[in-house]
Design an enzyme around this catalytic site. Structure first.
Site, PDB file in Angstrom:
ATOM      1  N   ASP A  39      -2.363 -18.445   3.856  1.00 44.90           N
ATOM      2  CA  ASP A  39      -3.249 -19.366   3.135  1.00 44.90           C
ATOM      3  C   ASP A  39      -3.959 -20.306   4.116  1.00 44.90           C
ATOM      4  OD1 ASP A  39      -0.709 -20.394   3.621  1.00 44.90           O
ATOM      5  OD2 ASP A  39      -0.512 -21.432   1.705  1.00 44.90           O
ATOM      6  N   TYR A  90       0.812  -1.221   0.000  1.00 44.08           N
ATOM      7  CA  TYR A  90       0.000   0.000   0.000  1.00 44.08           C
ATOM      8  C   TYR A  90       0.840   1.263   0.000  1.00 44.08           C
ATOM      9  CZ  TYR A  90      -4.390  -2.486   0.602  1.00 44.08           C
ATOM     10  OH  TYR A  90      -5.485  -3.271   0.401  1.00 44.08           O
ATOM     11  N   ASP A 130      -6.197  -6.872   4.426  1.00 42.98           N
ATOM     12  CA  ASP A 130      -7.290  -6.468   3.538  1.00 42.98           C
ATOM     13  C   ASP A 130      -8.060  -7.696   3.062  1.00 42.98           C
ATOM     14  OD1 ASP A 130      -8.829  -4.852   1.736  1.00 42.98           O
ATOM     15  OD2 ASP A 130      -7.553  -5.616   0.124  1.00 42.98           O
ATOM     16  N   LYS A 185       3.401 -14.854   5.445  1.00 49.89           N
ATOM     17  CA  LYS A 185       3.760 -15.885   4.468  1.00 49.89           C
ATOM     18  C   LYS A 185       5.279 -15.990   4.515  1.00 49.89           C
ATOM     19  CE  LYS A 185       2.742 -18.688   1.001  1.00 49.89           C
ATOM     20  NZ  LYS A 185       1.942 -19.933   1.135  1.00 49.89           N
ATOM     21  N   ASP A 190     -12.125  -9.440   4.344  1.00 53.78           N
ATOM     22  CA  ASP A 190     -13.319  -9.685   3.513  1.00 53.78           C
ATOM     23  C   ASP A 190     -13.831 -11.106   3.749  1.00 53.78           C
ATOM     24  OD1 ASP A 190     -13.186  -7.138   2.355  1.00 53.78           O
ATOM     25  OD2 ASP A 190     -13.704  -7.902   0.362  1.00 53.78           O
TER      26      ASP A 190
HETATM   27  C1  IPM Z   1     -10.607  -1.642   2.516  1.00 56.79           C
HETATM   28  C2  IPM Z   1     -10.647  -1.348   1.056  1.00 56.79           C
HETATM   29  C3  IPM Z   1      -9.486  -0.421   0.708  1.00 56.79           C
HETATM   30  C4  IPM Z   1      -8.214  -1.142   1.072  1.00 56.79           C
HETATM   31  C5  IPM Z   1      -9.443   0.039  -0.754  1.00 56.79           C
HETATM   32  C6  IPM Z   1     -10.741   0.690  -1.164  1.00 56.79           C
HETATM   33  C7  IPM Z   1      -8.280   0.970  -1.007  1.00 56.79           C
HETATM   34  O1  IPM Z   1     -10.628  -2.498   0.297  1.00 56.79           O
HETATM   35  O2  IPM Z   1     -10.698  -0.697   3.315  1.00 56.79           O
HETATM   36  O3  IPM Z   1     -10.477  -2.811   2.869  1.00 56.79           O
HETATM   37  O4  IPM Z   1      -7.700  -1.933   0.270  1.00 56.79           O
HETATM   38  O5  IPM Z   1      -7.713  -0.914   2.168  1.00 56.79           O
HETATM   39 MN    MN Z   2     -10.715  -4.298   1.472  1.00 58.63          MN
END
Ligand code: IPM
Ligand code: MN
Length: 354
Positions: A221, A137, A245, A187, A249
């Site tokens: 993983d 990032y 990140d 990793k 999710d």
């Molecule tokens: C999150 C999002 C952001 C990230 C993107 C939109 C830059 O996916 O906050 O998880 O990758 O951090």
């Molecule tokens: Mn994200």
């Protein structure tokens, strides 16, 4: 009476819709808990960029710096090329204000259906501490000979001992305040340079200052596998930016969806404001339909209040969210609706109970 200054960035898509519900809940919490907020709206995001060409000026950034917290809905519109709003707004704020911790709880509430068959709330209550200012990032790298057959693209992962150690310390403290178990996710078998630094810092900080915290290590993983098959093996997870990140999710899915995923971008030193945002995006496909779930935004508000020291209000949010999710499971009570604003209205009632 304490007054907190909050910059409100509704943003794009469903962002303003869910933030509006959070602010409704905040109004009620102020009455109940006896504090006030001064809120200033900032019109930022993809829509604003398309209209004005401006993403986030340095002058606006400096204004934001003067607030106690930033409450963000979602930013991004499909018609803006990728990277412009992400880098120019979201990451710009995270980096400029050194919000080096991204705190993302993964908690299955009673009454919520997880896509993981048979998963129970007792087995799913963890938090991910995602490093939030480094790794890929940081934007290091570049492109040579773009658009030619010889094109070369590099995207470097930046890891500093300073950056790694401070987020590890935060995570160890968090584990100490919970079930006393911290898992490093990386990793190290392939990313030996960065992984080596993370692992050494993890061992050294743990041995020196957190001998009471039990620690272990899991490859990223395998962590994905365990998040689904045995989330109970995690209490606090600490990891680098990109892995954090991705696995959050997955965590959001396991706990019942993006509509329930809260997130806090923290500067624990409090030199600059921290920023609170639901993990979900702007969901342009459901704008204006009343189908956006405001819960993640309300839970992020709960994190904001806890961070500002309004623990009583934060506890009310937690109880209200849990109560609402339990109601959804059963028959929704008479007079209680399910659209974005009706959920907000119900939460306004629920925060006043108990
Ligand atoms: C999150 C999002 C952001 C990230 C993107 C939109 C830059 O996916 O906050 O998880 O990758 O951090
Ligand atoms: Mn994200």
């Amino acid at each position: 009476m304490t007054t907190h200054r909050i910059a409100v960035l509704g943003g794009d898509g469903i962002g303003p819709e869910v933030v509006a519900e959070g602010l409704k809940v905040l109004d009620r919490l102020e009455q109940l808990e006896g504090f006030t907020t001064e809120r200033v709206d900032y019109d930022l995001g993809g829509r604003r960029y398309l209209a004005t060409g401006e993403v986030l000026s340095d002058a606006t950034l400096e204004q934001l710096r003067s607030f106690d917290a930033i409450y963000l809905g979602a930013v991004g519109t499909p018609d803006v090329p990728p990277g412009i709003i992400e880098r120019g707004l979201l990451l710009k704020v995270r980096f400029a204000f050194d919000q080096y911790v991204n705190l993302r709880p993964v908690k299955l509430y009673p009454g919520v259906d997880s896509p993981v068959a048979g998963l129970t709330p007792e087995r799913c209550d963890l938090v991910v501490v995602r490093e939030n200012t480094e790794s890929v990032y940081a934007g290091a790298g570049g492109v040579l000979y773009p658009g030619t057959p010889a094109e070369v693209a590099t995207q470097e992962s930046v890891n500093t001992r300073h950056g790694v150690e401070r987020v590890l310390r935060y995570a160890f403290e968090a584990a100490r305040g919970r079930r006393g178990h911290l898992t490093l996710v990386h990793k190290t078998n392939v990313l030996t340079h960065a992984g080596g630094l993370w692992m050494r810092a993890f061992e050294e900080v743990g041995d020196a200052d957190f001998p009471d915290v039990q620690r272990d290590y899991v490859h990223v993983d395998a962590a994905c596998l365990y998040l689904v098959t045995q989330p109970e093996r995690f209490d606090v997870v600490v990891t680098e930016n990109l892995f954090g990140d991705i696995i959050t999710d997955l965590g959001a899915a396991v706990q019942g969806g993006m509509g329930l995923a809260a997130s806090a971008n923290l500067d624990p030193t409090r030199r600059a404001p921290s920023m609170f945002e639901p993990v979900h995006g702007s969901a342009p496909d459901i704008v204006g339909t009343g189908r956006a779930d405001p819960l993640a935004a309300v839970m992020s508000l709960g994190q904001l209040l806890a961070f500002l020291g309004e623990q009583g209000a934060a506890d009310r949010v937690e109880r209200a969210v849990a109560a609402l999710l339990a109601e959804r499971r059963g028959a929704v009570p008479d007079g209680v609706g399910t659209t974005t604003s009706e959920v907000g209205d119900r939460l306004v009632q629920l925060v006043a109970e108990a």
